[in-house]
Write an enzyme that holds these catalytic residues in place. Sequence first.
Site, PDB file in Angstrom:
ATOM      1  N   HIS A  56      21.173  25.678  23.050  1.00  0.00           N
ATOM      2  CA  HIS A  56      22.066  26.839  23.026  1.00  0.00           C
ATOM      3  C   HIS A  56      21.240  28.102  22.773  1.00  0.00           C
ATOM      4  O   HIS A  56      20.146  28.041  22.206  1.00  0.00           O
ATOM      5  CB  HIS A  56      23.102  26.693  21.916  1.00  0.00           C
ATOM      6  CG  HIS A  56      24.122  25.644  22.179  1.00  0.00           C
ATOM      7  ND1 HIS A  56      25.279  25.542  21.447  1.00  0.00           N
ATOM      8  CD2 HIS A  56      24.180  24.638  23.098  1.00  0.00           C
ATOM      9  CE1 HIS A  56      26.003  24.528  21.893  1.00  0.00           C
ATOM     10  NE2 HIS A  56      25.349  23.963  22.893  1.00  0.00           N
ATOM     11  N   GLU A  58      21.564  30.439  20.613  1.00  0.00           N
ATOM     12  CA  GLU A  58      21.240  30.663  19.198  1.00  0.00           C
ATOM     13  C   GLU A  58      20.068  29.800  18.751  1.00  0.00           C
ATOM     14  O   GLU A  58      19.170  30.269  18.052  1.00  0.00           O
ATOM     15  CB  GLU A  58      22.442  30.345  18.305  1.00  0.00           C
ATOM     16  CG  GLU A  58      23.683  31.142  18.608  1.00  0.00           C
ATOM     17  CD  GLU A  58      24.636  30.418  19.551  1.00  0.00           C
ATOM     18  OE1 GLU A  58      24.192  29.928  20.605  1.00  0.00           O
ATOM     19  OE2 GLU A  58      25.832  30.348  19.234  1.00  0.00           O
ATOM     20  N   CYS A  86      28.911  27.754  17.777  1.00  0.00           N
ATOM     21  CA  CYS A  86      29.548  26.453  17.588  1.00  0.00           C
ATOM     22  C   CYS A  86      29.134  25.893  16.220  1.00  0.00           C
ATOM     23  O   CYS A  86      28.343  26.496  15.491  1.00  0.00           O
ATOM     24  CB  CYS A  86      29.131  25.496  18.708  1.00  0.00           C
ATOM     25  SG  CYS A  86      27.396  24.974  18.602  1.00  0.00           S
ATOM     26  N   CYS A  89      25.266  25.408  15.922  1.00  0.00           N
ATOM     27  CA  CYS A  89      24.508  26.654  15.752  1.00  0.00           C
ATOM     28  C   CYS A  89      24.802  27.315  14.406  1.00  0.00           C
ATOM     29  O   CYS A  89      23.905  27.882  13.781  1.00  0.00           O
ATOM     30  CB  CYS A  89      24.798  27.598  16.914  1.00  0.00           C
ATOM     31  SG  CYS A  89      24.201  26.937  18.490  1.00  0.00           S
TER      32      CYS A  89
END
Length: 149
Positions: A56, A58, A86, A89
């Site tokens: 992701h 992040e 999410c 993260c």
Amino acid sequence: MIQPFDDAYFMRKAYQEAEIAFDKGEVPVGAVIVLNNRIIARAHNLTETLNDVTAHAEMQAFTAAADFLGGKYLKDCILYVTLEPCQMCAGASYWAQIGKIVYGASEPERGFVNLKTTLHPKTKVVSGILENECSQILKRFFIEKRNLN
């Protein structure tokens, strides 16, 4: 007086990363990490490119920022991300001890807010920065994806 380096300024930089992800066929989420009004990390989703569910924006940004700083803690840093993080993260932000999270679009199904994921106690959160733009690129991506299938 207008502050040139405000949350909207840095969210635009994260949005530019989301556009790069969009062009690569990745879910268009972008992130930047800022320290003292200076971007020290830029990232976007790479889950398809790397065939890695953890890639992701992040997570990529945390790794780049830690590498830049030479340490794993990001206490004085701000994460700007176009979509609410999410659970994974948000958990990583806890361990990195990020000082502040600023996000654009909310993620009511998988975002950390509704899942009640714990952030580091000192982490500040700001939401809704450039929310419309951040939401629209995601909607456009999924509409185009559906039309191709």
